[in-house]
Enzyme design. Sequence first.
Site, PDB file in Angstrom:
ATOM      1  N   LYS A  34      43.646  16.855  15.017  1.00  0.00           N
ATOM      2  CA  LYS A  34      44.993  17.280  14.792  1.00  0.00           C
ATOM      3  C   LYS A  34      44.991  17.437  13.213  1.00  0.00           C
ATOM      4  CE  LYS A  34      49.335  16.379  12.904  1.00  0.00           C
ATOM      5  NZ  LYS A  34      50.773  16.064  12.969  1.00  0.00           N
ATOM      6  N   ASP A  60      49.177  21.366  14.397  1.00  0.00           N
ATOM      7  CA  ASP A  60      50.771  20.954  14.387  1.00  0.00           C
ATOM      8  C   ASP A  60      51.351  21.076  13.310  1.00  0.00           C
ATOM      9  OD1 ASP A  60      52.588  19.421  15.597  1.00  0.00           O
ATOM     10  OD2 ASP A  60      51.892  17.515  14.932  1.00  0.00           O
ATOM     11  N   LYS A  62      54.538  22.826  13.876  1.00  0.00           N
ATOM     12  CA  LYS A  62      55.932  22.597  14.376  1.00  0.00           C
ATOM     13  C   LYS A  62      56.863  23.722  13.785  1.00  0.00           C
ATOM     14  CE  LYS A  62      55.707  17.577  14.735  1.00  0.00           C
ATOM     15  NZ  LYS A  62      54.552  17.329  14.274  1.00  0.00           N
ATOM     16  N   ASP A  65      62.194  28.578  13.242  1.00  0.00           N
ATOM     17  CA  ASP A  65      62.867  29.770  12.433  1.00  0.00           C
ATOM     18  C   ASP A  65      63.386  30.815  13.127  1.00  0.00           C
ATOM     19  OD1 ASP A  65      63.486  31.556  10.150  1.00  0.00           O
ATOM     20  OD2 ASP A  65      61.797  30.379   8.830  1.00  0.00           O
ATOM     21  N   ILE A  66      63.719  31.774  12.983  1.00  0.00           N
ATOM     22  CA  ILE A  66      64.464  32.781  13.570  1.00  0.00           C
ATOM     23  C   ILE A  66      63.133  33.334  14.486  1.00  0.00           C
ATOM     24  CG2 ILE A  66      66.093  33.478  12.282  1.00  0.00           C
ATOM     25  CD1 ILE A  66      64.627  35.923  11.356  1.00  0.00           C
ATOM     26  N   ASN A  68      61.581  36.221  15.115  1.00  0.00           N
ATOM     27  CA  ASN A  68      60.608  37.275  14.581  1.00  0.00           C
ATOM     28  C   ASN A  68      59.753  36.243  13.456  1.00  0.00           C
ATOM     29  OD1 ASN A  68      59.604  40.038  13.863  1.00  0.00           O
ATOM     30  ND2 ASN A  68      60.308  39.308  11.962  1.00  0.00           N
ATOM     31  N   THR A  69      60.268  35.294  12.639  1.00  0.00           N
ATOM     32  CA  THR A  69      59.698  34.909  11.965  1.00  0.00           C
ATOM     33  C   THR A  69      58.454  33.925  12.468  1.00  0.00           C
ATOM     34  OG1 THR A  69      61.312  35.084  10.228  1.00  0.00           O
ATOM     35  CG2 THR A  69      59.626  33.351   9.663  1.00  0.00           C
ATOM     36  N   THR A 123      59.261  11.457  18.251  1.00  0.00           N
ATOM     37  CA  THR A 123      59.026  10.461  18.666  1.00  0.00           C
ATOM     38  C   THR A 123      59.540   9.236  17.488  1.00  0.00           C
ATOM     39  OG1 THR A 123      56.548  10.401  17.921  1.00  0.00           O
ATOM     40  CG2 THR A 123      57.156  10.727  20.312  1.00  0.00           C
ATOM     41  N   GLN A 193      57.454   5.168  13.925  1.00  0.00           N
ATOM     42  CA  GLN A 193      57.500   5.648  15.175  1.00  0.00           C
ATOM     43  C   GLN A 193      58.719   4.655  16.198  1.00  0.00           C
ATOM     44  OE1 GLN A 193      56.484   8.354  16.329  1.00  0.00           O
ATOM     45  NE2 GLN A 193      54.520   8.780  15.485  1.00  0.00           N
ATOM     46  N   GLY A 213      47.180   8.833  15.194  1.00  0.00           N
ATOM     47  CA  GLY A 213      47.052   8.934  13.857  1.00  0.00           C
ATOM     48  C   GLY A 213      46.560   7.449  13.006  1.00  0.00           C
ATOM     49  N   ARG A 214      47.529   7.026  12.424  1.00  0.00           N
ATOM     50  CA  ARG A 214      47.227   5.708  11.706  1.00  0.00           C
ATOM     51  C   ARG A 214      46.603   4.424  12.320  1.00  0.00           C
ATOM     52  NH1 ARG A 214      53.445   6.249   9.638  1.00  0.00           N
ATOM     53  NH2 ARG A 214      53.601   7.101  11.611  1.00  0.00           N
TER      54      ARG A 214
HETATM   55  O1  LIG Z   1      57.273  13.683  18.213  1.00  0.00           O
HETATM   56  C1  LIG Z   1      55.991  13.750  17.213  1.00  0.00           C
HETATM   57  C2  LIG Z   1      55.613  14.987  17.092  1.00  0.00           C
HETATM   58  C3  LIG Z   1      54.206  14.939  16.381  1.00  0.00           C
HETATM   59  N1  LIG Z   1      54.093  13.704  16.077  1.00  0.00           N
HETATM   60  C4  LIG Z   1      52.524  13.609  15.145  1.00  0.00           C
HETATM   61  O2  LIG Z   1      51.709  12.697  15.747  1.00  0.00           O
HETATM   62  C5  LIG Z   1      51.046  12.212  14.751  1.00  0.00           C
HETATM   63  C6  LIG Z   1      51.226  10.428  14.999  1.00  0.00           C
HETATM   64  O3  LIG Z   1      50.730   9.639  14.060  1.00  0.00           O
HETATM   65  P1  LIG Z   1      50.833   8.322  14.103  1.00  0.00           P
HETATM   66  O4  LIG Z   1      50.142   7.868  12.546  1.00  0.00           O
HETATM   67  O5  LIG Z   1      49.924   7.802  15.127  1.00  0.00           O
HETATM   68  O6  LIG Z   1      52.196   7.713  13.904  1.00  0.00           O
HETATM   69  C7  LIG Z   1      51.293  12.288  13.516  1.00  0.00           C
HETATM   70  O7  LIG Z   1      50.587  13.422  12.850  1.00  0.00           O
HETATM   71  C8  LIG Z   1      52.773  13.334  13.697  1.00  0.00           C
HETATM   72  O8  LIG Z   1      52.900  14.415  12.870  1.00  0.00           O
HETATM   73  C9  LIG Z   1      54.760  12.731  16.257  1.00  0.00           C
HETATM   74  O9  LIG Z   1      54.379  11.274  15.592  1.00  0.00           O
HETATM   75  N2  LIG Z   1      55.856  12.718  16.904  1.00  0.00           N
END
Ligand SMILES: O=c1ccn([C@@H]2O[C@H](COP(=O)(O)O)[C@@H](O)[C@H]2O)c(=O)[nH]1
Length: 236
Positions: A34, A60, A62, A65-66, A68-69, A123, A193, A213-214
């Site tokens: 990602k 990702d 996300k 916007d409107i 068209n954009t 989340t 989270q 991620g982390r």
């Molecule tokens: O609802 C959401 C949508 C996207 N994310 C993305 O997932 C990873 C999670 O990273 P961690 O470090 O494992 O928490 C991160 O890139 C977010 O932008 C999300 O967490 N929740």
Amino acid sequence: MSKRTKLIAAFDTNSRSQAEEWSSTLGNTVDAIKLGLEFTYACGLDAVREVSAGHKLFLDLKLHDIPNTVASGLSALAPLRPALTTIHACGGAEMISRSREALEKSFPDEAQRPRLLAVTVLTSMDDAGLRETGVDTTPREQVLRLGKLAIASGADGLVCSAHEIGLLRDALGDKPVLVVPGIRPAGSASNDQKRIMTPTQAAQAGADWIVVGRPITRAVNPALAAQDIMAELASA
Ligand SMILES: O=c1ccn([C@@H]2O[C@H](COP(=O)(O)O)[C@@H](O)[C@H]2O)c(=O)[nH]1
């Protein structure tokens, strides 16, 4: 036989060299990588293309916007050829359907078209956080409402927490692609989270993909952390 839940490693960094290192040390262990707001804004679209070369890309950004954009933005991102890309479901039906049309125009071959994912409720939000935004309902109810709207409007799938997978499968069936962040291996810090589950729990609930991620990138040994999660998914 059910399909294995796949792992996306989130490369959240503003450093191109760091992302390149993760790409070479983790990219072939996980199923996709990602790249999101931090990396794209800091390093640019050429860096996204280069770091993701040879890997499946979950782009990702996300978009919200409107109509068209957002549709024009997705068309501009098409050369990156992501496998999965995100917009916010709360942008509404027209924004979602125009997004789908834009992707179909950029990718006449359906097999090549990036799967359009609608983010439901982040989340990082719990009941209180959602209410603060003026949405006077629970994350579960809001995820279901936005999930139904998004799929009816042309999204291929949804981003949700593992807590809502069962609810969404009951309402929408097996077809929507469910991509699930908020994943924490047992014992790891939740950070910001709120609606979290372990890789095993998310896989058993029916996630198509989990996003981590982390717990990987901040581990002492990121490659080992990714391997451990892959092993957990294989045995879930
Ligand atoms: O609802 C959401 C949508 C996207 N994310 C993305 O997932 C990873 C999670 O990273 P961690 O470090 O494992 O928490 C991160 O890139 C977010 O932008 C999300 O967490 N929740």
